[in-house]
Design a protein around this motif. Structure first.
Motif, PDB file in Angstrom:
ATOM      1  N   GLY A  31      15.586 -21.846   5.708  1.00 32.77           N
ATOM      2  CA  GLY A  31      16.444 -22.008   6.877  1.00 32.77           C
ATOM      3  C   GLY A  31      17.230 -20.763   7.231  1.00 32.77           C
ATOM      4  N   LYS A  32      16.936 -19.654   6.594  1.00 32.77           N
ATOM      5  CA  LYS A  32      17.632 -18.397   6.854  1.00 32.77           C
ATOM      6  C   LYS A  32      16.601 -17.341   7.223  1.00 32.77           C
ATOM      7  N   ARG A  33      17.108 -16.227   7.718  1.00 32.67           N
ATOM      8  CA  ARG A  33      16.232 -15.114   8.055  1.00 32.67           C
ATOM      9  C   ARG A  33      15.595 -14.584   6.780  1.00 32.67           C
ATOM     10  N   GLY A  34      14.293 -14.335   6.835  1.00 32.44           N
ATOM     11  CA  GLY A  34      13.602 -13.882   5.636  1.00 32.44           C
ATOM     12  C   GLY A  34      12.600 -12.781   5.916  1.00 32.44           C
ATOM     13  N   TYR A  35      12.116 -12.195   4.842  1.00 35.16           N
ATOM     14  CA  TYR A  35      11.093 -11.150   4.893  1.00 35.16           C
ATOM     15  C   TYR A  35       9.850 -11.654   4.178  1.00 35.16           C
ATOM     16  N   ALA A  36       8.688 -11.222   4.658  1.00 36.83           N
ATOM     17  CA  ALA A  36       7.419 -11.611   4.046  1.00 36.83           C
ATOM     18  C   ALA A  36       7.387 -11.157   2.591  1.00 36.83           C
ATOM     19  N   GLU A  37       7.077 -12.085   1.709  1.00 37.62           N
ATOM     20  CA  GLU A  37       7.091 -11.795   0.274  1.00 37.62           C
ATOM     21  C   GLU A  37       6.131 -10.680  -0.102  1.00 37.62           C
ATOM     22  N   ASP A  38       4.924 -10.696   0.471  1.00 36.32           N
ATOM     23  CA  ASP A  38       3.933  -9.687   0.081  1.00 36.32           C
ATOM     24  C   ASP A  38       4.366  -8.282   0.476  1.00 36.32           C
ATOM     25  N   GLU A  39       5.076  -8.146   1.597  1.00 32.96           N
ATOM     26  CA  GLU A  39       5.542  -6.817   2.019  1.00 32.96           C
ATOM     27  C   GLU A  39       6.641  -6.303   1.094  1.00 32.96           C
ATOM     28  N   VAL A  40       7.579  -7.183   0.738  1.00 32.81           N
ATOM     29  CA  VAL A  40       8.664  -6.782  -0.159  1.00 32.81           C
ATOM     30  C   VAL A  40       8.087  -6.435  -1.534  1.00 32.81           C
ATOM     31  N   ASP A  41       7.175  -7.273  -2.029  1.00 34.75           N
ATOM     32  CA  ASP A  41       6.559  -7.010  -3.336  1.00 34.75           C
ATOM     33  C   ASP A  41       5.775  -5.702  -3.326  1.00 34.75           C
ATOM     34  N   SER A  42       5.069  -5.436  -2.240  1.00 33.69           N
ATOM     35  CA  SER A  42       4.311  -4.184  -2.126  1.00 33.69           C
ATOM     36  C   SER A  42       5.249  -2.978  -2.141  1.00 33.69           C
ATOM     37  N   PHE A  43       6.383  -3.088  -1.450  1.00 34.45           N
ATOM     38  CA  PHE A  43       7.357  -1.997  -1.459  1.00 34.45           C
ATOM     39  C   PHE A  43       7.918  -1.783  -2.861  1.00 34.45           C
ATOM     40  N   LEU A  44       8.228  -2.867  -3.556  1.00 38.98           N
ATOM     41  CA  LEU A  44       8.740  -2.741  -4.921  1.00 38.98           C
ATOM     42  C   LEU A  44       7.699  -2.094  -5.834  1.00 38.98           C
ATOM     43  N   ASP A  45       6.431  -2.421  -5.637  1.00 38.59           N
ATOM     44  CA  ASP A  45       5.366  -1.773  -6.414  1.00 38.59           C
ATOM     45  C   ASP A  45       5.348  -0.272  -6.145  1.00 38.59           C
ATOM     46  N   THR A  46       5.509   0.109  -4.878  1.00 39.12           N
ATOM     47  CA  THR A  46       5.539   1.523  -4.509  1.00 39.12           C
ATOM     48  C   THR A  46       6.717   2.227  -5.175  1.00 39.12           C
ATOM     49  N   VAL A  47       7.863   1.568  -5.199  1.00 38.32           N
ATOM     50  CA  VAL A  47       9.050   2.133  -5.843  1.00 38.32           C
ATOM     51  C   VAL A  47       8.804   2.320  -7.338  1.00 38.32           C
ATOM     52  N   LEU A  48       8.251   1.300  -7.978  1.00 34.17           N
ATOM     53  CA  LEU A  48       7.993   1.384  -9.418  1.00 34.17           C
ATOM     54  C   LEU A  48       6.982   2.477  -9.753  1.00 34.17           C
ATOM     55  N   ILE A  49       5.961   2.631  -8.931  1.00 34.83           N
ATOM     56  CA  ILE A  49       4.967   3.682  -9.165  1.00 34.83           C
ATOM     57  C   ILE A  49       5.624   5.050  -9.044  1.00 34.83           C
ATOM     58  N   ALA A  50       6.450   5.226  -8.004  1.00 30.64           N
ATOM     59  CA  ALA A  50       7.145   6.509  -7.822  1.00 30.64           C
ATOM     60  C   ALA A  50       8.072   6.788  -9.004  1.00 30.64           C
ATOM     61  N   MET A  51       8.782   5.779  -9.471  1.00 34.60           N
ATOM     62  CA  MET A  51       9.690   5.968 -10.604  1.00 34.60           C
ATOM     63  C   MET A  51       8.904   6.323 -11.870  1.00 34.60           C
ATOM     64  N   THR A  52       7.805   5.635 -12.087  1.00 32.97           N
ATOM     65  CA  THR A  52       6.993   5.880 -13.276  1.00 32.97           C
ATOM     66  C   THR A  52       6.409   7.293 -13.269  1.00 32.97           C
ATOM     67  N   LYS A  53       6.010   7.769 -12.093  1.00 33.34           N
ATOM     68  CA  LYS A  53       5.433   9.112 -11.981  1.00 33.34           C
ATOM     69  C   LYS A  53       6.494  10.204 -11.937  1.00 33.34           C
ATOM     70  N   GLY A  54       7.768   9.803 -11.865  1.00 41.44           N
ATOM     71  CA  GLY A  54       8.835  10.795 -11.780  1.00 41.44           C
ATOM     72  C   GLY A  54       8.917  11.427 -10.411  1.00 41.44           C
ATOM     73  N   GLU A  55       8.653  10.651  -9.390  1.00 40.46           N
ATOM     74  CA  GLU A  55       8.673  11.143  -8.012  1.00 40.46           C
ATOM     75  C   GLU A  55       9.879  10.586  -7.262  1.00 40.46           C
ATOM     76  N   GLU A  56      10.082  11.133  -6.078  1.00 41.18           N
ATOM     77  CA  GLU A  56      11.149  10.652  -5.209  1.00 41.18           C
ATOM     78  C   GLU A  56      10.797   9.264  -4.681  1.00 41.18           C
ATOM     79  N   LEU A  57      11.807   8.426  -4.505  1.00 41.58           N
ATOM     80  CA  LEU A  57      11.585   7.079  -3.997  1.00 41.58           C
ATOM     81  C   LEU A  57      11.211   7.132  -2.521  1.00 41.58           C
ATOM     82  N   PRO A  58      10.498   6.119  -2.034  1.00 42.71           N
ATOM     83  CA  PRO A  58      10.214   6.059  -0.594  1.00 42.71           C
ATOM     84  C   PRO A  58      11.528   6.006   0.186  1.00 42.71           C
ATOM     85  N   ASP A  59      11.498   6.435   1.436  1.00 41.15           N
ATOM     86  CA  ASP A  59      12.716   6.455   2.250  1.00 41.15           C
ATOM     87  C   ASP A  59      13.182   5.026   2.518  1.00 41.15           C
ATOM     88  N   ILE A  60      14.292   4.676   1.939  1.00 40.35           N
ATOM     89  CA  ILE A  60      14.802   3.315   2.017  1.00 40.35           C
ATOM     90  C   ILE A  60      15.427   3.035   3.379  1.00 40.35           C
TER      91      ILE A  60
END
Length: 187
Positions: A123-152
């Motif tokens: 009943g509230k405004r929401g974001y698609a789960e797969d898009e948020v999860d995909s972004f979190l995966d991208t963040v984790l990959i960047a962190m693991t590789k020692g790279e800069e995070l995607p532009d938040i």
């Protein structure tokens, strides 16, 4: 992070694109949201990610943007970017820029991102789960590789498709604000 030398002509062309409409086309809100995101990235001199054509919703009975027109515009953006990156690639080797220090993200920071959970948007405004999860995966990959995070600041999520649940938007936005404050250790 790769800098793309977008021109004002590129930004204006995308911002003022006149897309024809047809019955059964791509939903206007989804396309408009992606184009706003693309313009923000262009103005910031950032790479524009590939358009999520397979993720765009189609209007079955209502009028939407013509699929051919949308896909042609997305193709133009990708082509411009490839040309601009090819032009700057030859110059990057002659500038002699020093390599940045390697970033090190702590195990606690990685765990914090990995263990983040969001409430369902009932009943509230929401974001698609797969898009948020995909972004979190991208963040984790960047962190693991020692790279800069995607532009938040420029990340945008679409609402969930009809009949699907999404993550509560306020919780995701708060997480993004906290993520923006994280700093790696430079080695």
């Amino acid at each position: 992070m790769i800098s793309v030398p977008w021109t004002q002509d590129h930004v204006t062309t995308v911002r003022k694109a006149r897309l024809s409409k047809q019955r059964g086309g791509y939903q206007c809100d989804d396309v408009d949201r992606y184009l706003e995101h693309a313009v923000a990235l262009m103005r910031a001199g950032r790479e524009v990610p590939a358009a999520p054509v397979t993720g765009l919703r189609r209007s079955t009975w209502r009028e939407g943007y013509s699929t051919d027109a949308v896909e042609a515009l997305f193709s133009h953006i990708a082509g411009w970017q490839a040309d601009l990156l090819a032009d700057t690639g030859s110059q990057a080797t002659t500038t002699g820029v020093l390599a940045p220090k390697r970033m090190y993200w702590t195990p606690q920071q990685l765990d914090w991102v990995r263990e983040s959970n969001f409430r369902p948007a009932r009943g509230k405004r929401g974001y698609a789960e797969d898009e948020v999860d995909s972004f979190l995966d991208t963040v984790l990959i960047a962190m693991t590789k020692g790279e800069e995070l995607p532009d938040i600041d420029t990340v945008r999520f679409f609402p969930p498709r009809v009949g699907r649940t999404g993550y509560e938007a306020l919780a995701v936005d708060k997480f993004l604000d906290d993520l923006k404050r994280l700093r790696p250790i430079l080695r």
